[in-house]
Design a protein around this motif. Structure first.
Motif, PDB file in Angstrom:
ATOM      1  N   ALA A  47       0.830  -1.210   0.000  1.00 44.62           N
ATOM      2  CA  ALA A  47       0.000   0.000   0.000  1.00 44.62           C
ATOM      3  C   ALA A  47       0.863   1.257   0.000  1.00 44.62           C
ATOM      4  O   ALA A  47       0.618   2.193  -0.779  1.00 44.62           O
ATOM      5  CB  ALA A  47      -0.937  -0.001   1.215  1.00 44.62           C
ATOM      6  N   ASP A  53       9.957  -1.614   9.091  1.00 42.82           N
ATOM      7  CA  ASP A  53      10.485  -2.853   8.488  1.00 42.82           C
ATOM      8  C   ASP A  53       9.704  -3.132   7.204  1.00 42.82           C
ATOM      9  O   ASP A  53       8.970  -2.268   6.723  1.00 42.82           O
ATOM     10  CB  ASP A  53      10.386  -4.031   9.483  1.00 42.82           C
ATOM     11  N   ASN A  64      -0.968 -15.268  -6.248  1.00 44.99           N
ATOM     12  CA  ASN A  64      -2.296 -14.807  -6.656  1.00 44.99           C
ATOM     13  C   ASN A  64      -2.301 -13.308  -6.976  1.00 44.99           C
ATOM     14  O   ASN A  64      -3.319 -12.655  -6.912  1.00 44.99           O
ATOM     15  CB  ASN A  64      -3.339 -15.110  -5.562  1.00 44.99           C
ATOM     16  N   VAL A  70       7.344   5.514  13.404  1.00 44.65           N
ATOM     17  CA  VAL A  70       6.562   6.718  13.718  1.00 44.65           C
ATOM     18  C   VAL A  70       5.823   6.461  15.031  1.00 44.65           C
ATOM     19  O   VAL A  70       5.059   5.502  15.139  1.00 44.65           O
ATOM     20  CB  VAL A  70       5.569   7.058  12.591  1.00 44.65           C
ATOM     21  N   VAL A 117       4.044  -1.627  17.826  1.00 41.12           N
ATOM     22  CA  VAL A 117       4.191  -0.390  17.062  1.00 41.12           C
ATOM     23  C   VAL A 117       2.840   0.318  17.006  1.00 41.12           C
ATOM     24  O   VAL A 117       1.805  -0.344  16.951  1.00 41.12           O
ATOM     25  CB  VAL A 117       4.637  -0.737  15.622  1.00 41.12           C
ATOM     26  N   ASP A 151      -3.922  -2.822   4.531  1.00 44.19           N
ATOM     27  CA  ASP A 151      -4.433  -3.659   5.623  1.00 44.19           C
ATOM     28  C   ASP A 151      -4.880  -2.853   6.843  1.00 44.19           C
ATOM     29  O   ASP A 151      -5.713  -3.324   7.612  1.00 44.19           O
ATOM     30  CB  ASP A 151      -3.343  -4.650   6.081  1.00 44.19           C
ATOM     31  N   VAL A 182      -2.441  -8.521  -1.180  1.00 41.41           N
ATOM     32  CA  VAL A 182      -1.544  -7.577  -1.843  1.00 41.41           C
ATOM     33  C   VAL A 182      -2.314  -6.727  -2.857  1.00 41.41           C
ATOM     34  O   VAL A 182      -2.163  -5.498  -2.914  1.00 41.41           O
ATOM     35  CB  VAL A 182      -0.384  -8.335  -2.550  1.00 41.41           C
TER      36      VAL A 182
END
Ligand SMILES: Cc1cc2nc3c(=O)[nH]c(=O)nc-3n(C[C@H](O)[C@H](O)[C@H](O)COP(=O)(O)OP(=O)(O)OC[C@H]3O[C@@H](n4cnc5c(N)ncnc54)[C@H](O)[C@@H]3O)c2cc1C
Length: 288
Positions: free
Chosen positions: A13, A34, A46, A79, A221, A259, A267
């Motif tokens: 994304a 990461d 796919n 962040v 995170v 997500d 994806v």
């Protein structure tokens, strides 16, 4: 320097959003901790254009190289805070601060809550996920931050001037280092939250009980909803981001993609979301 577009995350994304932003001739930065979910994925077969499957890390590396080829700047950082500002937004990345006119959060699936007895029942009744939003309710009282990383440290720093005492609870891990006479670090696991109407205490694995007015959950995170809330954006009753058809939150100039928006984790969908948010951010900047 103020970036036109700051993107949090370099998964499908975030990279897809950056491709549109960069080709729209806007200066764009990606900040990522990461490689995201693809780092854990085996064969991806796919997704469009892959006659032979690629491993998740291989696909992530291709995306990263594609963004770099378009001169997108990439910063390896986490962040931990996001604030609204006159120019747009300030992003806290550890000790550093970045400025951007708009922000696209592409930070992946939110973290799950730690499994602790009583946690869900006491959410919004002493248990919070945002020190900037709720810290003030506990002024002059004892609070705790549950977590072990940069984000927990950030939340504790927000609480220090407000609370009388700040416990750093590592919940079975080493809590972050923070030297201050108000701070007490405890690595023992937390087994139960106590309180009927409101949180009153936490019980540790060694049987100790610590009286608290507030517990701030900051394990792992900061997710998109945590960051969005800090910047003043609306969440729905289940704590999910409220987004318009372009992926913009209720805070103008703050977008989400992939997500972190919920729904099916694929994806192809993350790439589409990123493209939509990237184009919407360009339109937003143009209209501004
Ligand atoms: C084991 C596994 C197998 C999968 N297999 C498939 C498959 O076969 N096909 C398929 O289509 N999908 C598959 N998926 C799902 C797919 O990987 C995800 O849907 C996709 O990666 C989501 O992209 P994203 O960009 O939204 O988030 P992610 O790829 O998770 O990227 C999130 C990014 O945000 C960064 N980030 C998060 N928080 C912060 C912060 N506070 N500060 C800085 N950076 C931050 C992360 O470091 C990362 O760079 C699989 C996932 C897993 C885990």
């Amino acid at each position: 320097m103020i970036y036109d577009i700051a993107i949090i995350g370099r998964g499908p994304a975030g990279i897809s959003a950056a491709l549109y932003a960069a080709r729209g001739n806007r200066n764009c930065v990606i900040i990522a901790k990461d490689g995201g979910a693809l780092e854990k994925a085996g064969a991806i077969e796919n997704y469009y254009g892959l006659p032979t499957p690629l491993s998740g890390p291989e696909l992530a590396e291709i995306g990263r190289r594609q963004a770099l080829a378009l001169r997108v700047e990439m910063i390896d950082a986490e962040v931990t805070g996001l604030d609204w500002a006159e120019h747009g937004f300030n992003l806290q990345c550890g000790a550093d601060e970045l400025q951007a006119r708009c922000v696209i959060m592409a930070s992946g699936a939110p973290l799950r809550r730690p499994k602790i007895d009583g946690l869900i029942e006491l959410e919004n009744r002493g248990v919070s996920y945002c020190a900037v939003c709720d810290g003030f309710f506990h002024r002059g009282k004892a609070v705790a931050v549950l977590g072990e990383g940069e984000y927990a440290l950030h939340e504790a720093q927000v609480l220090l001037p407000i609370a009388e005492k700040v416990y750093l609870l590592g919940n079975g891990a080493e809590p972050p280092q923070l030297q201050h006479d108000k701070v007490e670090r405890i690595s023992e696991a937390v087994v139960q939250l106590l309180g009927e109407e409101r949180l009153q205490a936490v019980r540790l694995a060694d049987g100790r009980e610590i009286e608290l007015s507030g517990l701030f959950v900051a394990s792992g995170v900061a997710g998109a909803a945590d960051l969005a809330r800090k910047a003043g954006a609306m969440l729905d009753a289940d704590g999910r981001l409220v987004l318009d058809a372009d992926g913009m939150t209720s805070e103008p100039g703050l977008f989400a993609a992939g997500d972190c928006c919920g729904g099916m984790r694929q994806v192809s969908l993350a790439v589409a979301d990123g493209a939509r948010a990237g184009m919407a951010a360009l339109r937003y900047l143009r209209e501004k």
